[in-house]
Design an enzyme around this catalytic site. Structure first.
Site, PDB file in Angstrom:
ATOM      1  N   TYR A 150       0.410  -1.222   0.248  1.00  0.00           N
ATOM      2  CA  TYR A 150       0.098   0.205   0.263  1.00  0.00           C
ATOM      3  C   TYR A 150       1.246   1.534  -0.140  1.00  0.00           C
ATOM      4  O   TYR A 150       1.687   1.660   0.789  1.00  0.00           O
ATOM      5  CB  TYR A 150      -0.757   0.045   1.292  1.00  0.00           C
ATOM      6  CG  TYR A 150      -1.955   1.443   1.254  1.00  0.00           C
ATOM      7  CD1 TYR A 150      -2.739   1.882   0.806  1.00  0.00           C
ATOM      8  CD2 TYR A 150      -1.524   2.149   2.391  1.00  0.00           C
ATOM      9  CE1 TYR A 150      -3.998   2.080   0.661  1.00  0.00           C
ATOM     10  CE2 TYR A 150      -2.115   2.883   2.263  1.00  0.00           C
ATOM     11  CZ  TYR A 150      -3.313   3.399   1.739  1.00  0.00           C
ATOM     12  OH  TYR A 150      -3.819   4.715   2.018  1.00  0.00           O
ATOM     13  N   ASP A 245       9.251   2.466  -0.420  1.00  0.00           N
ATOM     14  CA  ASP A 245       8.147   3.225   0.687  1.00  0.00           C
ATOM     15  C   ASP A 245       8.982   2.573   1.785  1.00  0.00           C
ATOM     16  O   ASP A 245       8.344   1.508   2.172  1.00  0.00           O
ATOM     17  CB  ASP A 245       6.333   2.233   0.066  1.00  0.00           C
ATOM     18  CG  ASP A 245       5.920   3.132   1.251  1.00  0.00           C
ATOM     19  OD1 ASP A 245       6.307   3.604   2.409  1.00  0.00           O
ATOM     20  OD2 ASP A 245       4.951   3.563   0.690  1.00  0.00           O
ATOM     21  N   LYS A 273       4.952   9.003   8.579  1.00  0.00           N
ATOM     22  CA  LYS A 273       4.474   8.891   9.607  1.00  0.00           C
ATOM     23  C   LYS A 273       5.633   9.469  10.832  1.00  0.00           C
ATOM     24  O   LYS A 273       5.718  10.511  10.875  1.00  0.00           O
ATOM     25  CB  LYS A 273       4.588   7.324   9.998  1.00  0.00           C
ATOM     26  CG  LYS A 273       3.287   6.982   9.232  1.00  0.00           C
ATOM     27  CD  LYS A 273       2.830   5.193   9.200  1.00  0.00           C
ATOM     28  CE  LYS A 273       1.686   4.573   7.761  1.00  0.00           C
ATOM     29  NZ  LYS A 273       0.587   5.294   8.506  1.00  0.00           N
TER      30      LYS A 273
HETATM   31  N1  HOZ Z   1      -0.696   3.664   6.195  1.00  0.00           N
HETATM   32  C1  HOZ Z   1      -1.962   3.493   7.519  1.00  0.00           C
HETATM   33  C2  HOZ Z   1      -1.904   1.846   8.229  1.00  0.00           C
HETATM   34  N2  HOZ Z   1      -2.398   0.930   6.830  1.00  0.00           N
HETATM   35  C3  HOZ Z   1      -3.382   3.706   8.031  1.00  0.00           C
HETATM   36  C4  HOZ Z   1      -3.532   4.997   8.406  1.00  0.00           C
HETATM   37  C5  HOZ Z   1      -4.741   4.575   7.621  1.00  0.00           C
HETATM   38  O1  HOZ Z   1      -5.523   4.849   6.380  1.00  0.00           O
HETATM   39  O2  HOZ Z   1      -5.782   5.934   8.688  1.00  0.00           O
END
Ligand code: HOZ
Length: 445
Positions: A150, A245, A273
């Site tokens: 993702y 990523d 993050k």
């Molecule tokens: N990127 C986060 C973990 N896959 C998810 C954060 C979100 O979509 O709120």
């Protein structure tokens, strides 16, 4: 200190009912909607260190850490002081500040492959911009990604996507045009032969191979060395860029991220993050000759009013300085090892078949349909998980005051604020929860 069994969450229930009338699905991001575990999301009012407190007054040990940013725990004094200082001088100028160069220097010093870096406001923006840059630099259109990885909600990357896209059953979101999707080639993670075959056939059309060097978005999946080596060699041979990523793994698996511990250097890296210390900040960086193609140094467009926002830069800077000055990585590894071993024994004793994957302070226990345990190496195997069983485990843990990711397909994160006693309490909760989990599901479960 933690929530007693079957705590009352009346206020959360009411808050969710109200939110649903105002916000689609009642949440501002689907990952937090509890769609993968059933039930309703818990609404929070505060956090401190390793703890979260909900609006009913229940306290939980936090194992998502805002989905990764809070590696130092919540409200770390150094980060709070930096944000307070920044607040007193202005929250946004839309003009350069020295603080941005200082943070850029910290990033460049920490991440081995980054020579120049551009700041944005989220990991999604970082991925979107890195893809555009790779296309602009190479003059090619195709992007290769891997099922279950993702990279934020970028149109071209919402194809076979992990995280909430996988959890909620929309790996290919409506709204993505056929033309856009056609420029994204999806392969299975950890299958170097698929990459070999693709490059042999159409290597000259590929702008970039984009991957999570340790995957956190289909649950935790560890790369095999031959897979990463093939990605590095093939991109180099065919004039494509390798993009890591590291939104989740950056500054978490080590100060230099996954690339430092794996010893594979990408051309570009996306960050998010931790780099913002809990405030909205992302970044992408890499080879100077590639990064110099970004406007105004070059011609590839990318911009943002709040890019390099002073508050976010202050929080990110304090976080990276703390990680550099007092590295928590040995402690995180020790606690992670104990957590993994404790969960493994608890599952064995309860007779629940699981595959556990962990790197440092990121971990996933994949519930298997069994009886044999199938190693999870990519989306084909991750997607065989018993998600209903995960959902029961999740609620059994919540009822013991442990807040895990609300999806089988998200890694758990813990922080340097978690103590050895917290880890033991979590293992005890897992032992009890897994014993309950052994029971067959009841109707309506
Ligand atoms: N990127 C986060 C973990 N896959 C998810 C954060 C979100 O979509 O709120």
């Amino acid at each position: 200190m933690h929530t007693p069994h079957a705590a009352v969450r009346t206020k959360s229930h009411e808050a969710f009912a109200r939110a649903k009338t105002l916000i689609p699905g009642g949440v501002n991001s689907p990952a937090r909607a509890f769609g993968g575990v059933g039930g309703e999301p818990i609404f929070f009012k505060s956090a401190q260190g390793q703890h979260l407190t909900d609006i009913d007054g229940n306290t939980y040990l936090d194992y998502i850490g805002s989905w990764g940013p809070m590696i130092l725990g919540h409200r770390h004094p150094r980060v709070v002081a930096a944000i307070e200082r920044a607040l007193s001088t202005g929250t946004s100028y839309g003009a350069p500040t020295e603080g941005e160069s200082h943070l850029a220097e910290l990033i460049i010093d920490a991440v081995p492959s980054i020579e120049k870096v551009r700041m944005v406001s989220s990991g999604t923006e970082a991925a979107m911009s890195a893809v555009r840059l790779a296309r602009g630099f190479t003059g090619r259109e195709k992007i290769v990604k891997f099922a279950g990885n993702y990279h934020g909600h970028v149109d071209s990357l919402l194809v076979a996507a992990g995280s909430s896209a996988a959890t909620l059953g929309v790996p290919n979101s409506p709204g993505i045009t056929v033309g856009t999707a056609q420029d994204t080639i999806v392969l299975e993670y950890n299958q170097p032969q698929e990459l070999e075959d693709l490059f042999a056939k159409s290597g000259s059309t590929i702008a970039a191979v984009l991957l999570e060097p340790v995957v956190g978005n289909m649950g935790l999946v560890v790369p095999t060395p031959d897979f990463l080596a093939a990605a590095r060699r093939l991109t180099q041979t065919h004039g494509a860029l390798l993009v890591f990523d590291e939104v989740m793994t950056g500054f978490r698996l080590s100060l230099g991220g996954a690339q430092q511990i794996l010893g594979v250097m990408p051309d570009l890296t996306t960050l998010g993050k931790i780099v913002g210390g809990g405030l909205p900040l992302g970044a992408y960086g890499g080879r100077a000759d590639v990064m110099n193609h970004i406007l105004p140094a070059g011609k590839v467009f990318q911009a943002g009013t709040l890019s390099g926002n002073p508050l976010a830069v202050a929080a990110g800077t304090a976080t990276l300085e703390e990680l550099r000055d007092n590295p928590p990585y040995e402690q995180l590894e020790r606690h992670g090892g104990r957590l993994e071993a404790g969960f493994r024994v608890a599952a064995e004793q309860a007779g629940v078949p699981v595959w556990i994957a962990r790197v440092g302070s990121m971990m996933t226990m994949f519930f298997q349909k069994g009886p044999e345990v199938v190693p999870v190496t990519g989306w084909k195997t991750a997607s065989l998980s018993d998600t209903a069983r995960y959902g029961r485990f999740f609620w059994n843990m919540i009822n013991r005051g442990v807040y895990l990711p609300c999806s089988q397909y998200e890694a758990l994160f813990f922080s340097s604020a978690h103590t050895a006693a917290d880890i033991e309490a979590t293992i005890k909760a897992a032992e009890e929860s897994l014993k309950e989990n052994r029971l067959p599901p009841v109707a309506g479960d």
